[in-house]
Write a protein that holds these residues in place. Structure first.
Motif, PDB file in Angstrom:
ATOM      1  N   MET A 192      47.316  37.949  56.493  1.00  0.00           N
ATOM      2  CA  MET A 192      46.978  37.579  55.135  1.00  0.00           C
ATOM      3  C   MET A 192      46.868  38.841  54.279  1.00  0.00           C
ATOM      4  O   MET A 192      46.381  39.858  54.742  1.00  0.00           O
ATOM      5  CB  MET A 192      45.646  36.835  55.090  1.00  0.00           C
ATOM      6  N   ALA A 193      47.291  38.711  53.063  1.00  0.00           N
ATOM      7  CA  ALA A 193      47.233  39.830  52.124  1.00  0.00           C
ATOM      8  C   ALA A 193      46.454  39.424  50.881  1.00  0.00           C
ATOM      9  O   ALA A 193      46.450  38.257  50.485  1.00  0.00           O
ATOM     10  CB  ALA A 193      48.637  40.267  51.741  1.00  0.00           C
ATOM     11  N   LEU A 194      45.811  40.386  50.292  1.00  0.00           N
ATOM     12  CA  LEU A 194      45.024  40.191  49.090  1.00  0.00           C
ATOM     13  C   LEU A 194      45.937  40.239  47.867  1.00  0.00           C
ATOM     14  O   LEU A 194      46.840  41.072  47.798  1.00  0.00           O
ATOM     15  CB  LEU A 194      43.977  41.302  49.000  1.00  0.00           C
ATOM     16  N   SER A 195      45.696  39.348  46.911  1.00  0.00           N
ATOM     17  CA  SER A 195      46.465  39.347  45.670  1.00  0.00           C
ATOM     18  C   SER A 195      45.528  39.100  44.500  1.00  0.00           C
ATOM     19  O   SER A 195      44.628  38.258  44.571  1.00  0.00           O
ATOM     20  CB  SER A 195      47.533  38.254  45.717  1.00  0.00           C
ATOM     21  N   TYR A 196      45.753  39.812  43.419  1.00  0.00           N
ATOM     22  CA  TYR A 196      44.979  39.632  42.194  1.00  0.00           C
ATOM     23  C   TYR A 196      45.754  38.811  41.164  1.00  0.00           C
ATOM     24  O   TYR A 196      45.416  38.814  39.984  1.00  0.00           O
ATOM     25  CB  TYR A 196      44.575  40.991  41.608  1.00  0.00           C
ATOM     26  N   ARG A 197      46.763  38.084  41.611  1.00  0.00           N
ATOM     27  CA  ARG A 197      47.561  37.266  40.701  1.00  0.00           C
ATOM     28  C   ARG A 197      46.705  36.340  39.839  1.00  0.00           C
ATOM     29  O   ARG A 197      46.949  36.221  38.630  1.00  0.00           O
ATOM     30  CB  ARG A 197      48.604  36.464  41.484  1.00  0.00           C
ATOM     31  N   PRO A 198      45.672  35.688  40.408  1.00  0.00           N
ATOM     32  CA  PRO A 198      44.839  34.832  39.546  1.00  0.00           C
ATOM     33  C   PRO A 198      44.181  35.598  38.388  1.00  0.00           C
ATOM     34  O   PRO A 198      44.022  35.051  37.299  1.00  0.00           O
ATOM     35  CB  PRO A 198      43.782  34.275  40.503  1.00  0.00           C
ATOM     36  N   LEU A 199      43.828  36.851  38.618  1.00  0.00           N
ATOM     37  CA  LEU A 199      43.243  37.654  37.543  1.00  0.00           C
ATOM     38  C   LEU A 199      44.257  37.885  36.442  1.00  0.00           C
ATOM     39  O   LEU A 199      43.944  37.747  35.261  1.00  0.00           O
ATOM     40  CB  LEU A 199      42.732  38.995  38.068  1.00  0.00           C
ATOM     41  N   TRP A 200      45.486  38.235  36.811  1.00  0.00           N
ATOM     42  CA  TRP A 200      46.509  38.510  35.792  1.00  0.00           C
ATOM     43  C   TRP A 200      46.776  37.248  34.974  1.00  0.00           C
ATOM     44  O   TRP A 200      46.963  37.328  33.755  1.00  0.00           O
ATOM     45  CB  TRP A 200      47.791  39.039  36.423  1.00  0.00           C
ATOM     46  N   VAL A 201      46.776  36.095  35.630  1.00  0.00           N
ATOM     47  CA  VAL A 201      46.978  34.826  34.919  1.00  0.00           C
ATOM     48  C   VAL A 201      45.806  34.576  33.975  1.00  0.00           C
ATOM     49  O   VAL A 201      46.003  34.216  32.802  1.00  0.00           O
ATOM     50  CB  VAL A 201      47.156  33.663  35.918  1.00  0.00           C
ATOM     51  N   SER A 202      44.588  34.775  34.461  1.00  0.00           N
ATOM     52  CA  SER A 202      43.397  34.574  33.629  1.00  0.00           C
ATOM     53  C   SER A 202      43.390  35.520  32.435  1.00  0.00           C
ATOM     54  O   SER A 202      43.035  35.124  31.320  1.00  0.00           O
ATOM     55  CB  SER A 202      42.126  34.782  34.452  1.00  0.00           C
ATOM     56  N   THR A 215      39.265  53.181  35.754  1.00  0.00           N
ATOM     57  CA  THR A 215      40.719  53.017  35.804  1.00  0.00           C
ATOM     58  C   THR A 215      41.195  52.979  37.252  1.00  0.00           C
ATOM     59  O   THR A 215      42.195  52.339  37.565  1.00  0.00           O
ATOM     60  CB  THR A 215      41.437  54.143  35.038  1.00  0.00           C
ATOM     61  N   ASN A 216      40.466  53.661  38.142  1.00  0.00           N
ATOM     62  CA  ASN A 216      40.824  53.653  39.562  1.00  0.00           C
ATOM     63  C   ASN A 216      40.680  52.253  40.153  1.00  0.00           C
ATOM     64  O   ASN A 216      41.495  51.839  40.980  1.00  0.00           O
ATOM     65  CB  ASN A 216      39.969  54.636  40.355  1.00  0.00           C
ATOM     66  N   VAL A 217      39.636  51.536  39.750  1.00  0.00           N
ATOM     67  CA  VAL A 217      39.445  50.166  40.233  1.00  0.00           C
ATOM     68  C   VAL A 217      40.600  49.292  39.755  1.00  0.00           C
ATOM     69  O   VAL A 217      41.175  48.527  40.524  1.00  0.00           O
ATOM     70  CB  VAL A 217      38.086  49.592  39.776  1.00  0.00           C
ATOM     71  N   MET A 218      40.966  49.433  38.491  1.00  0.00           N
ATOM     72  CA  MET A 218      42.077  48.636  37.951  1.00  0.00           C
ATOM     73  C   MET A 218      43.377  49.009  38.661  1.00  0.00           C
ATOM     74  O   MET A 218      44.192  48.137  38.963  1.00  0.00           O
ATOM     75  CB  MET A 218      42.205  48.846  36.444  1.00  0.00           C
ATOM     76  N   ALA A 219      43.555  50.283  38.964  1.00  0.00           N
ATOM     77  CA  ALA A 219      44.766  50.718  39.673  1.00  0.00           C
ATOM     78  C   ALA A 219      44.819  50.088  41.064  1.00  0.00           C
ATOM     79  O   ALA A 219      45.892  49.652  41.509  1.00  0.00           O
ATOM     80  CB  ALA A 219      44.810  52.236  39.768  1.00  0.00           C
ATOM     81  N   LYS A 220      43.678  50.034  41.740  1.00  0.00           N
ATOM     82  CA  LYS A 220      43.637  49.400  43.064  1.00  0.00           C
ATOM     83  C   LYS A 220      44.005  47.925  42.961  1.00  0.00           C
ATOM     84  O   LYS A 220      44.744  47.402  43.796  1.00  0.00           O
ATOM     85  CB  LYS A 220      42.254  49.552  43.695  1.00  0.00           C
ATOM     86  N   LYS A 228      47.611  47.373  42.688  1.00  0.00           N
ATOM     87  CA  LYS A 228      48.322  47.578  43.956  1.00  0.00           C
ATOM     88  C   LYS A 228      47.893  46.576  45.027  1.00  0.00           C
ATOM     89  O   LYS A 228      48.235  46.730  46.195  1.00  0.00           O
ATOM     90  CB  LYS A 228      48.066  48.996  44.472  1.00  0.00           C
ATOM     91  N   ASN A 229      47.109  45.565  44.612  1.00  0.00           N
ATOM     92  CA  ASN A 229      46.590  44.548  45.535  1.00  0.00           C
ATOM     93  C   ASN A 229      45.788  45.154  46.677  1.00  0.00           C
ATOM     94  O   ASN A 229      45.870  44.716  47.820  1.00  0.00           O
ATOM     95  CB  ASN A 229      47.712  43.651  46.070  1.00  0.00           C
TER      96      ASN A 229
END
Length: 71
Positions: A1-11, A30-35, A38-39
């Motif tokens: 399983m891999a982590l994805s922040y796709r729901p955040l980008w949609v929101s 900005t480092n948190v957002m960069a992470k 990169k999922n």
């Protein structure tokens, strides 16, 4: 399983927000957002900041997707 922040980008798109605005509103680095871009994993306190600032639940920010790596 891999982590994805796709729901955040949609929101964010639904709310008309860009990454810089979220960094400022949620008081994350900005480092948190960069992470997230990169999922990569972030600390739960940063997840909480994003959720509170944008009035979201963790399910509105992250999801787990099948990466084909079945161990």
């Amino acid at each position: 399983m891999a982590l994805s922040y796709r729901p955040l980008w949609v929101s964010m798109a639904k709310k008309g927000l860009n990454k810089i605005e979220v960094i400022e509103i949620a008081d994350i680095s900005t480092n948190v957002m960069a992470k997230m871009g990169k999922n990569q994993a972030i600390h739960l306190n940063n997840l909480e900041k994003v959720c509170v600032a944008l009035d979201l639940t963790p399910n509105d920010v992250i999801e787990f997707v099948d990466d084909g790596d079945n161990k």
